[in-house]
Motif scaffolding. Structure first.
Motif, PDB file in Angstrom:
ATOM      1  N   PHE A   1      14.445   2.731  18.407  1.00 39.16           N
ATOM      2  CA  PHE A   1      12.592   1.928  19.009  1.00 39.16           C
ATOM      3  C   PHE A   1      11.493   2.172  19.949  1.00 39.16           C
ATOM      4  O   PHE A   1      10.508   1.578  19.984  1.00 39.16           O
ATOM      5  N   GLY A   2      11.459   3.258  20.620  1.00 40.39           N
ATOM      6  CA  GLY A   2      10.199   4.041  20.996  1.00 40.39           C
ATOM      7  C   GLY A   2       9.292   4.917  20.084  1.00 40.39           C
ATOM      8  O   GLY A   2       8.612   4.104  19.893  1.00 40.39           O
ATOM      9  N   ASP A   3      10.585   5.354  18.978  1.00 35.31           N
ATOM     10  CA  ASP A   3       9.205   6.388  18.225  1.00 35.31           C
ATOM     11  C   ASP A   3       9.216   5.538  17.095  1.00 35.31           C
ATOM     12  O   ASP A   3       7.943   5.513  16.835  1.00 35.31           O
ATOM     13  N   LEU A   4      10.006   5.075  16.620  1.00 31.55           N
ATOM     14  CA  LEU A   4       9.924   4.396  14.669  1.00 31.55           C
ATOM     15  C   LEU A   4       9.343   3.171  15.145  1.00 31.55           C
ATOM     16  O   LEU A   4       8.110   2.915  14.537  1.00 31.55           O
ATOM     17  N   PHE A   5       9.983   2.085  15.492  1.00 30.84           N
ATOM     18  CA  PHE A   5       9.229   0.901  16.003  1.00 30.84           C
ATOM     19  C   PHE A   5       8.288   1.323  16.681  1.00 30.84           C
ATOM     20  O   PHE A   5       7.327  -0.056  16.277  1.00 30.84           O
ATOM     21  N   GLY A   6       7.395   1.738  17.285  1.00 30.44           N
ATOM     22  CA  GLY A   6       5.813   2.162  18.063  1.00 30.44           C
ATOM     23  C   GLY A   6       5.418   2.546  16.718  1.00 30.44           C
ATOM     24  O   GLY A   6       4.045   2.738  17.286  1.00 30.44           O
ATOM     25  N   ARG A   7       5.424   2.990  15.624  1.00 31.19           N
ATOM     26  CA  ARG A   7       4.649   2.705  14.266  1.00 31.19           C
ATOM     27  C   ARG A   7       4.044   1.510  13.909  1.00 31.19           C
ATOM     28  O   ARG A   7       5.396   0.584  13.752  1.00 31.19           O
ATOM     29  N   ASP A   8       2.936   1.521  14.097  1.00 30.59           N
ATOM     30  CA  ASP A   8       2.376   0.009  13.449  1.00 30.59           C
ATOM     31  C   ASP A   8       2.012  -0.405  12.146  1.00 30.59           C
ATOM     32  O   ASP A   8       1.286  -1.395  12.102  1.00 30.59           O
TER      33      ASP A   8
ATOM     34  N   THR B   1       0.445  -1.066  -0.023  1.00 31.00           N
ATOM     35  CA  THR B   1      -0.199   0.048   0.492  1.00 31.00           C
ATOM     36  C   THR B   1       1.269   1.040  -0.196  1.00 31.00           C
ATOM     37  O   THR B   1       1.898   1.107   0.327  1.00 31.00           O
ATOM     38  N   VAL B   2       0.172   2.553  -0.223  1.00 36.15           N
ATOM     39  CA  VAL B   2       1.032   3.636  -0.099  1.00 36.15           C
ATOM     40  C   VAL B   2       1.919   4.376   0.708  1.00 36.15           C
ATOM     41  O   VAL B   2       2.610   4.539   1.089  1.00 36.15           O
ATOM     42  N   ASN B   3       0.285   4.127   1.810  1.00 33.57           N
ATOM     43  CA  ASN B   3       0.938   4.081   4.149  1.00 33.57           C
ATOM     44  C   ASN B   3       2.225   2.952   4.210  1.00 33.57           C
ATOM     45  O   ASN B   3       3.156   3.254   4.712  1.00 33.57           O
ATOM     46  N   GLU B   4       1.882   1.767   2.934  1.00 29.80           N
ATOM     47  CA  GLU B   4       3.063   1.154   3.552  1.00 29.80           C
ATOM     48  C   GLU B   4       5.129   1.620   3.187  1.00 29.80           C
ATOM     49  O   GLU B   4       5.836   1.158   3.796  1.00 29.80           O
ATOM     50  N   ILE B   5       4.782   2.369   1.883  1.00 28.04           N
ATOM     51  CA  ILE B   5       5.694   2.423   1.292  1.00 28.04           C
ATOM     52  C   ILE B   5       6.462   3.757   2.096  1.00 28.04           C
ATOM     53  O   ILE B   5       7.649   3.351   2.702  1.00 28.04           O
ATOM     54  N   LYS B   6       6.024   4.695   2.636  1.00 31.64           N
ATOM     55  CA  LYS B   6       5.904   6.030   3.151  1.00 31.64           C
ATOM     56  C   LYS B   6       6.662   5.237   3.949  1.00 31.64           C
ATOM     57  O   LYS B   6       7.391   5.759   4.558  1.00 31.64           O
ATOM     58  N   GLU B   7       6.130   4.421   5.159  1.00 31.35           N
ATOM     59  CA  GLU B   7       6.706   4.226   6.045  1.00 31.35           C
ATOM     60  C   GLU B   7       8.021   3.365   5.610  1.00 31.35           C
ATOM     61  O   GLU B   7       9.039   3.382   6.616  1.00 31.35           O
ATOM     62  N   ILE B   8       8.460   2.412   5.250  1.00 34.18           N
ATOM     63  CA  ILE B   8       9.473   2.243   4.694  1.00 34.18           C
ATOM     64  C   ILE B   8      10.532   2.659   4.332  1.00 34.18           C
ATOM     65  O   ILE B   8      11.989   3.071   4.964  1.00 34.18           O
TER      66      ILE B   8
END
Length: 232
Positions: A153-160, A61-68
């Motif tokens: 690990f807190g902010d980035l990995f905390g995004r689901d 999805t667009v949002n998955e790629i943005k997150e990557i």
């Protein structure tokens, strides 16, 4: 009759093989995650554009790629992450002009306002590392320890939007296409397995390097991964 029986056997074994390739190795979407992450990290914008189109076609999805693309900045820096986001914006515009409607996908779940990033990040880091992370480097430069725990690990990995396992695929792929970061690559081979990546899936990442990224990168990653497996 005999020919029908032979064709039936072929279809059965072919179907079984397809299932095995899907469960033991990487899915097509995961293979595209590797390419997108690797080309973002190296700044290869021409190949990144191709891999972004392939990723959307494969069902990302667009949002998955943005997150990557956002996640890669922690490893290759803001300049290359921002360049990757710029290429992705152009890709989406070009596809829209062609009448292609890509799935946007869901956005992140709002992060609780009372979450303490360092406490949450410490839990995530400990879980992925298999034990509390400490050492002389963090005593020498405690700010690095704080940023790793609190921000990475807190902010980035905390995004689901993408899970821990996918984030480790992104990280391994990015580090695997950079030079001078073998200690970090080795560390994330371990973290990736602790996050749920199988040996076959990591070998699948390395296969993508061999076939789509570069033989030298694939050879280096395989040597590092072999040493990690021996140490485990």
């Amino acid at each position: 009759m005999k020919r029908r029986f032979i064709m039936l056997l072929i279809s059965i074994f072919g179907f079984t093989s397809a299932i095995g390739a899907e469960t033991k190795g990487l899915t097509q979407k995961e293979q595209e995650v590797v390419r997108i992450s690797a080309f973002t990290a190296s700044g290869d914008l021409e190949n990144l554009k191709i891999s972004l189109n392939d990723g959307l076609d494969a069902g990302l999805t667009v949002n998955e790629i943005k997150e990557i693309l956002v996640h890669t900045y922690a490893y290759c820096g803001f300049p290359r992450s921002l360049n990757g986001i710029g290429v992705f914006m152009n890709v989406l515009s070009e596809r829209e002009e062609k009448g292609i409607k890509d799935e946007v996908g869901r956005d992140i779940t709002p992060i609780p306002s009372d979450r303490n990033s360092i406490e949450f990040g410490t839990e995530v880091q400990t879980k992925l590392a298999g034990a509390p992370v400490q050492g002389g480097m963090y005593d020498f430069a405690p700010a690095v320890d704080e940023f790793l725990k609190g921000h990475l690990f807190g902010d980035l990995f905390g995004r689901d939007v993408i899970d821990f396992k996918t984030r480790e695929i992104v990280t391994i792929a990015a580090l695997g296409n950079m030079t001078g970061v073998n200690p970090q690559l080795a560390a994330h081979f371990n973290l990736g397995m602790n996050a749920g990546l199988t040996k076959e899936q990591i070998n699948g990442i390395i296969d993508v390097f061999d076939k789509k990224i570069g033989k030298n990168q694939g050879k280096n990653a395989r040597e590092i991964f072999d040493s990690v497996l021996k140490s485990r």
